[in-house]
Design an enzyme around this catalytic site. Structure first.
Site, PDB file in Angstrom:
ATOM      1  CB  CYS A  95      -0.767  -0.028   1.161  1.00  0.00           C
ATOM      2  SG  CYS A  95      -0.410   0.312   2.837  1.00  0.00           S
TER       3      CYS A  95
ATOM      4  CG  HIS B 101      -6.335   0.348  -2.096  1.00  0.00           C
ATOM      5  ND1 HIS B 101      -6.841  -0.569  -0.739  1.00  0.00           N
ATOM      6  CD2 HIS B 101      -7.483  -0.104  -2.815  1.00  0.00           C
ATOM      7  CE1 HIS B 101      -7.835  -1.189  -1.060  1.00  0.00           C
ATOM      8  NE2 HIS B 101      -8.240  -1.128  -2.142  1.00  0.00           N
TER       9      HIS B 101
ATOM     10  CG  HIS C 146      -4.574   0.110   3.740  1.00  0.00           C
ATOM     11  ND1 HIS C 146      -3.822  -0.891   3.018  1.00  0.00           N
ATOM     12  CD2 HIS C 146      -5.532   0.394   2.872  1.00  0.00           C
ATOM     13  CE1 HIS C 146      -4.125  -0.731   1.689  1.00  0.00           C
ATOM     14  NE2 HIS C 146      -5.240  -0.103   1.433  1.00  0.00           N
TER      15      HIS C 146
END
Length: 158
Positions: free
Chosen positions: A72, A134, A122
């Site tokens: 990520c 993402h 994240h």
């Protein structure tokens, strides 16, 4: 001699024309959620968003920051680096470096940080309409998804 297309006849045969068809005829196509070209040309955030969108389908790999595999924060790091801005490596470090903004002032290209218990775990790039680009997890790939949690912070890269 190049072939010429008479656009009105192509359009009339097609009936209702989708945005993708128009984009294809114009020679320009953007991935869904990508910033329009005008925005991309004038902002680091727009450029980073377009770069992330161009990596659609690239596989997730823990610790990877491109050019063909990403985790990520590796995707956000890579996208902003290609757009001319530097970010630290991890999602938490990226959150610490950005200017924190409210959900109401978020814009395409801003970073979206998911958190639990005060810890950022994240990050993705805001694509508008409640969606992010993402690289979510092992076994997945770079993709456009709806923001699935209310536990998010937003950050603008300076």
């Amino acid at each position: 001699m190049s072939a010429q297309i008479h656009v009105p006849s192509v359009l009339s045969r097609a009936g209702a024309v989708s945005a993708l068809t128009l984009a294809a005829l114009g020679g320009t196509m953007l991935a869904p959620g990508a910033a329009p070209e005008a925005q991309a040309a004038t902002s680091y955030a727009g450029k980073a968003l377009n770069i992330a969108a161009s990596k659609k389908g690239s596989p997730y790999k823990y610790g990877a920051s491109g050019p063909s595999r990403f985790d990520c924060s590796g995707l956000t790091l890579y996208s902003y680096k290609k757009a001319g801005k530097s970010l630290p490596r991890t999602a938490q470090q990226q959150y610490n470096k950005t200017r924190h903004i409210s959900a109401s002032s978020r814009q395409k290209g801003d970073l979206v940080f998911f958190h639990s218990g005060g810890r950022v775990y994240h990050v993705g790039i805001y694509a508008g309409s409640g969606k992010i680009w993402h690289s979510p997890k092992k076994g997945s790939w770079v993709k456009l998804d709806r923001i699935w949690s209310s536990k998010v912070y937003y950050g603008r890269v300076r």
